[in-house]
Design a protein around this motif. Structure first.
Motif, PDB file in Angstrom:
ATOM      1  N   LYS A 206       0.835  -1.203   0.000  1.00 12.38           N
ATOM      2  CA  LYS A 206       0.000   0.000   0.000  1.00 12.38           C
ATOM      3  C   LYS A 206       0.869   1.252   0.000  1.00 12.38           C
ATOM      4  O   LYS A 206       0.554   2.247  -0.660  1.00 12.38           O
ATOM      5  N   GLN A 207       1.980   1.181   0.714  1.00 10.95           N
ATOM      6  CA  GLN A 207       2.886   2.315   0.763  1.00 10.95           C
ATOM      7  C   GLN A 207       3.636   2.471  -0.556  1.00 10.95           C
ATOM      8  O   GLN A 207       3.803   3.586  -1.059  1.00 10.95           O
ATOM      9  N   SER A 208       4.090   1.362  -1.144  1.00  9.14           N
ATOM     10  CA  SER A 208       4.869   1.427  -2.376  1.00  9.14           C
ATOM     11  C   SER A 208       4.032   1.933  -3.533  1.00  9.14           C
ATOM     12  O   SER A 208       4.540   2.605  -4.442  1.00  9.14           O
ATOM     13  N   PHE A 209       2.736   1.603  -3.533  1.00 13.69           N
ATOM     14  CA  PHE A 209       1.859   2.107  -4.585  1.00 13.69           C
ATOM     15  C   PHE A 209       1.836   3.629  -4.579  1.00 13.69           C
ATOM     16  O   PHE A 209       1.889   4.275  -5.623  1.00 13.69           O
ATOM     17  N   LEU A 210       1.774   4.193  -3.374  1.00 11.21           N
ATOM     18  CA  LEU A 210       1.775   5.647  -3.259  1.00 11.21           C
ATOM     19  C   LEU A 210       3.162   6.227  -3.530  1.00 11.21           C
ATOM     20  O   LEU A 210       3.296   7.282  -4.150  1.00 11.21           O
ATOM     21  N   LYS A 211       4.189   5.512  -3.089  1.00 13.76           N
ATOM     22  CA  LYS A 211       5.552   5.995  -3.318  1.00 13.76           C
ATOM     23  C   LYS A 211       5.871   6.035  -4.805  1.00 13.76           C
ATOM     24  O   LYS A 211       6.590   6.915  -5.276  1.00 13.76           O
ATOM     25  N   GLN A 212       5.337   5.080  -5.569  1.00 11.12           N
ATOM     26  CA  GLN A 212       5.561   5.076  -7.009  1.00 11.12           C
ATOM     27  C   GLN A 212       4.967   6.317  -7.665  1.00 11.12           C
ATOM     28  O   GLN A 212       5.552   6.884  -8.592  1.00 11.12           O
ATOM     29  N   ILE A 213       3.814   6.752  -7.183  1.00 15.93           N
ATOM     30  CA  ILE A 213       3.207   7.970  -7.721  1.00 15.93           C
ATOM     31  C   ILE A 213       4.097   9.173  -7.431  1.00 15.93           C
ATOM     32  O   ILE A 213       4.280  10.058  -8.269  1.00 15.93           O
ATOM     33  N   LEU A 214       4.698   9.193  -6.227  1.00 14.46           N
ATOM     34  CA  LEU A 214       5.595  10.292  -5.891  1.00 14.46           C
ATOM     35  C   LEU A 214       6.882  10.218  -6.698  1.00 14.46           C
ATOM     36  O   LEU A 214       7.414  11.234  -7.152  1.00 14.46           O
ATOM     37  N   THR A 215       7.412   8.993  -6.878  1.00 14.78           N
ATOM     38  CA  THR A 215       8.681   8.829  -7.579  1.00 14.78           C
ATOM     39  C   THR A 215       8.550   9.151  -9.064  1.00 14.78           C
ATOM     40  O   THR A 215       9.404   9.810  -9.654  1.00 14.78           O
ATOM     41  N   GLU A 216       7.490   8.658  -9.686  1.00 14.48           N
ATOM     42  CA  GLU A 216       7.300   8.823 -11.130  1.00 14.48           C
ATOM     43  C   GLU A 216       6.126   9.761 -11.430  1.00 14.48           C
ATOM     44  O   GLU A 216       5.557   9.697 -12.519  1.00 14.48           O
ATOM     45  N   GLY A 217       5.782  10.604 -10.469  1.00 17.23           N
ATOM     46  CA  GLY A 217       4.580  11.412 -10.616  1.00 17.23           C
ATOM     47  C   GLY A 217       4.572  12.287 -11.847  1.00 17.23           C
ATOM     48  O   GLY A 217       3.555  12.401 -12.541  1.00 17.23           O
ATOM     49  N   GLU A 218       5.726  12.912 -12.154  1.00 14.55           N
ATOM     50  CA  GLU A 218       5.744  13.792 -13.315  1.00 14.55           C
ATOM     51  C   GLU A 218       5.527  13.023 -14.612  1.00 14.55           C
ATOM     52  O   GLU A 218       4.898  13.528 -15.561  1.00 14.55           O
ATOM     53  N   ARG A 219       6.006  11.792 -14.672  1.00 12.66           N
ATOM     54  CA  ARG A 219       5.786  10.985 -15.881  1.00 12.66           C
ATOM     55  C   ARG A 219       4.311  10.601 -16.017  1.00 12.66           C
ATOM     56  O   ARG A 219       3.786  10.526 -17.132  1.00 12.66           O
ATOM     57  N   TYR A 220       3.657  10.321 -14.892  1.00 14.51           N
ATOM     58  CA  TYR A 220       2.225  10.018 -14.950  1.00 14.51           C
ATOM     59  C   TYR A 220       1.434  11.234 -15.434  1.00 14.51           C
ATOM     60  O   TYR A 220       0.501  11.102 -16.238  1.00 14.51           O
ATOM     61  N   VAL A 221       1.797  12.419 -14.929  1.00  8.27           N
ATOM     62  CA  VAL A 221       1.096  13.627 -15.359  1.00  8.27           C
ATOM     63  C   VAL A 221       1.329  13.868 -16.848  1.00  8.27           C
ATOM     64  O   VAL A 221       0.389  14.176 -17.599  1.00  8.27           O
ATOM     65  N   MET A 222       2.579  13.710 -17.308  1.00 14.13           N
ATOM     66  CA  MET A 222       2.878  13.901 -18.725  1.00 14.13           C
ATOM     67  C   MET A 222       2.148  12.876 -19.590  1.00 14.13           C
ATOM     68  O   MET A 222       1.666  13.186 -20.678  1.00 14.13           O
ATOM     69  N   THR A 223       2.082  11.631 -19.100  1.00 18.66           N
ATOM     70  CA  THR A 223       1.509  10.547 -19.903  1.00 18.66           C
ATOM     71  C   THR A 223      -0.005  10.623 -19.962  1.00 18.66           C
ATOM     72  O   THR A 223      -0.607  10.468 -21.036  1.00 18.66           O
ATOM     73  N   PHE A 224      -0.651  10.873 -18.835  1.00 17.15           N
ATOM     74  CA  PHE A 224      -2.109  10.791 -18.782  1.00 17.15           C
ATOM     75  C   PHE A 224      -2.806  12.126 -19.008  1.00 17.15           C
ATOM     76  O   PHE A 224      -3.971  12.160 -19.409  1.00 17.15           O
ATOM     77  N   LEU A 225      -2.126  13.249 -18.733  1.00 18.17           N
ATOM     78  CA  LEU A 225      -2.769  14.557 -18.870  1.00 18.17           C
ATOM     79  C   LEU A 225      -2.259  15.346 -20.079  1.00 18.17           C
ATOM     80  O   LEU A 225      -2.803  16.413 -20.373  1.00 18.17           O
ATOM     81  N   ASN A 226      -1.205  14.844 -20.735  1.00 21.25           N
ATOM     82  CA  ASN A 226      -0.695  15.476 -21.959  1.00 21.25           C
ATOM     83  C   ASN A 226      -0.372  16.958 -21.778  1.00 21.25           C
ATOM     84  O   ASN A 226      -0.718  17.802 -22.612  1.00 21.25           O
ATOM     85  N   VAL A 227       0.297  17.283 -20.676  1.00 20.10           N
ATOM     86  CA  VAL A 227       0.644  18.682 -20.433  1.00 20.10           C
ATOM     87  C   VAL A 227       1.851  19.122 -21.266  1.00 20.10           C
ATOM     88  O   VAL A 227       2.076  20.325 -21.437  1.00 20.10           O
ATOM     89  N   LEU A 228       2.643  18.158 -21.782  1.00 17.42           N
ATOM     90  CA  LEU A 228       3.786  18.456 -22.638  1.00 17.42           C
ATOM     91  C   LEU A 228       3.714  17.573 -23.871  1.00 17.42           C
ATOM     92  O   LEU A 228       3.238  16.434 -23.802  1.00 17.42           O
ATOM     93  N   ASN A 229       4.214  18.064 -25.001  1.00 20.19           N
ATOM     94  CA  ASN A 229       4.289  17.209 -26.184  1.00 20.19           C
ATOM     95  C   ASN A 229       5.441  16.232 -26.045  1.00 20.19           C
ATOM     96  O   ASN A 229       6.264  16.342 -25.135  1.00 20.19           O
ATOM     97  N   PHE A 230       5.538  15.276 -26.969  1.00 23.58           N
ATOM     98  CA  PHE A 230       6.540  14.222 -26.851  1.00 23.58           C
ATOM     99  C   PHE A 230       7.964  14.778 -26.900  1.00 23.58           C
ATOM    100  O   PHE A 230       8.864  14.261 -26.229  1.00 23.58           O
ATOM    101  N   GLY A 231       8.193  15.837 -27.685  1.00 26.93           N
ATOM    102  CA  GLY A 231       9.525  16.431 -27.751  1.00 26.93           C
ATOM    103  C   GLY A 231       9.944  17.060 -26.435  1.00 26.93           C
ATOM    104  O   GLY A 231      11.067  16.856 -25.963  1.00 26.93           O
TER     105      GLY A 231
END
Length: 551
Positions: free
Chosen positions: A248-273
């Motif tokens: 349960k803790q690691s699931f949340l820690k993964q969001i903190l560790t890779e959070g910016e990649r999740y935001v980029m991947t799922f919310l498309n705030v930046l283009n691929f370049g």
């Protein structure tokens, strides 16, 4: 095994890991810098953000909780039950690979096949490589528990180097393969990594004359395979419950560790370049963290987990072990603070030069230098957090881990919201600012736990975060001179280097003096606070000084 022996092995593990990783990472650094000159920003963004996120999420969710739970056990355990528990990572990894692979193929934006060919095959092969890596999990945990100093570093570094060599060869030989190049290289990396562990233990267990073989809890390779007997449970349920808490803790820690990649991947705030540029800068900025702080965190987490009894109050622990743990924690905090400040001060002035050397104009122009300068501040927080959390997670009880999960949940939610808002305001720099904010909260949580833990004891390890005014002044002067030289000599990097070189040496002198006197000062603290340890003042028994001076 006594705390002194565990301390010595942890110090050897960290120092040997550091030296070997520096050597291997330098080779990989050169290969990656060469590869970047033949790739577009879009391909870099897809591989380093989208596909790597799939791989890292699958591996992390499948194994992180198992690792922490199984490494926390004592020497007197049933290793067959531990191995049975660890083999459950493989079907769990298959589940996450299939689920996340479907999400990556069906729910996320698919890149233009003309610019980024073979995206679907890349998703499948990256998911498969995650499952292959999980096949080596029992061997990895046994190696860490036995503190095999060089195995982990050599296996991982050799795999990374061979992966980079294969990638460079395929990029030059068949650039039209697109994502096939990086997918095959990733699969090759995980296969080599697992084979290194299997070959090592096969040779070790096959040699009856080996002293290491005599200390292992297994006598043949088949002992590490899953086994079912009627006389005992399939797994150790205490370890299984602790695994669930860590999951349960690691699931949340993964969001903190890779959070910016999740935001980029799922919310498309930046283009691929832009994603590609951010990820390259992120990897370059975190290079020192991976080289220096990660080996220290992993090695001394094992040390604290072995020396301290999880969930016990400080007053109920063995006082000699408590003294050693407090001394080591204080020393690690000061070392992390000094290293982090050095990277922050000098990294700010040399960011543009580093990016120009590493990736050419693609990185040194645009937002790259600003990103790397911001990341230098984040590295300082990473250094402190790594040390504080490795102690906190090793000393927390199961109930405290569960309570900490609620804090992680709040941090995860705030990080995602803050990342989205800050990226709308200041672009990709917003990810780093959001990371700094959340890392500061995590450090505060860990410091509060450490303060409460040692409150009723005579030890105060948090004084390791207090530096002398003279040293702080040297850092401030260093930052001022390097900053002025960069502004005054922006186009002459050699003159900029020359201007700041003498000050670098001046700053290095107190740092080396600190390392030289580290063991002596720490031993003095132990002697002052633990009268029953007076024999430690004798140089013959000065284990702290010997370990930290030699390693």
């Amino acid at each position: 095994m006594g705390s002194r022996e565990v301390l010595g092995q942890a110090a050897r593990l960290a120092s040997s890991g550091l030296l070997l990783q520096v050597l291997f990472r330098l080779i990989t650094f050169v290969l990656n810098a060469f590869i970047l000159r033949f790739l577009s920003k879009e391909i870099v963004g897809i591989v380093n953000v989208r596909l790597t996120l799939l791989y890292s999420t699958t591996v992390f969710l499948a194994r992180e909780a198992f690792r922490r739970a199984c490494l926390s056990g004592g020497a007197q355990r049933d290793w067959n039950q531990t191995f049975n528990l660890l083999w459950l990572t493989v079907p769990l990894g298959m589940f996450w690979s299939l689920l996340l692979g479907w999400v990556w193929l069906q729910l996320l934006e698919v890149p233009d096949p003309n610019a980024v060919p073979h995206y679907g095959s890349g998703v499948v092969l990256f998911g498969l490589s995650a499952v292959v890596e999980l096949l080596g999990e029992p061997f990895w945990v046994l190696a860490q528990a036995q503190m095999f100093v060089k195995l982990k570093v050599i296996a991982e570094s050799l795999s990374v180097i061979l992966k980079s060599v294969l990638t460079a060869f395929l990029v030059l030989w068949s650039p039209h393969w697109g994502l096939y190049i990086f997918s095959l290289a990733q699969l090759f990396y995980t296969a080599v990594l697992v084979l290194c562990y299997v070959i090592y233990f096969t040779k070790l267990l096959g040699s009856s004359e080996s002293t290491k073989q005599q200390t292992l809890p297994v006598s043949r390779m088949t002992d590490m395979l899953p086994s079912i007997t009627r006389s005992r449970a399939f797994v150790n349920w205490k370890e299984a419950k602790l695994t669930w808490s860590f999951f349960k803790q690691s699931f949340l820690k993964q969001i903190l560790t890779e959070g910016e990649r999740y935001v980029m991947t799922f919310l498309n705030v930046l283009n691929f370049g832009d994603q590609g540029v951010y990820d390259i800068v992120n990897n370059l900025g975190s290079l020192v963290a991976r080289l220096i702080f990660q080996p220290i965190e992993e090695s001394f987490y094992i040390f604290f987990a072995k020396v301290l009894e999880r969930g016990k109050d400080a007053t109920l622990q063995k006082q000699e072990d408590m003294a050693v743990a407090a001394t080591v924690l204080e020393s690690l905090l000061k070392l992390a603070l000094l290293a982090g400040l050095t990277i922050t001060i000098f990294g700010f002035a040399y960011s543009q030069l580093a990016l120009d050397i590493y990736g050419g104009v693609m990185l040194s122009s645009g937002s790259g230098p600003v990103l790397l300068r911001s990341y230098c501040l984040y590295v300082l927080l990473l250094a402190i957090n790594g040390v504080t959390e490795c102690f906190t997670f090793a000393a927390m009880s199961k109930e405290e881990v569960d309570r900490y999960n609620f804090t992680m949940l709040a941090l995860s939610s705030s990080f995602l919201v803050l990342s989205y808002l800050l990226t709308q305001w200041c672009g990709s720099v917003g990810f780093i600012l959001a990371n700094c904010f959340n890392m500061g909260i995590r450090i505060t949580q860990s410091l509060c736990f450490i303060h409460r833990y040692y409150r009723k004891s005579p030890h105060r390890p948090l004084v390791g975060l207090c530096l002398s005014p003279a040293l702080l002044g040297a850092f401030a002067l260093s930052g001022g001179i390097t900053g002025i030289s960069e502004v005054r000599l922006p186009a002459a990097f050699t003159l900029h280097d020359f201007a700041s070189c003498p000050l670098s040496l001046a700053l290095g002198s107190p740092f080396l003096l600190f390392l030289n006197q580290l063991g002596k000062c720490r031993e003095t603290l132990v002697c002052e606070h633990n009268s029953f340890q007076k024999h430690a003042c004798n140089p013959k028994h000065s284990y702290i000084k010997a370990n930290f001076r030699n390693h």
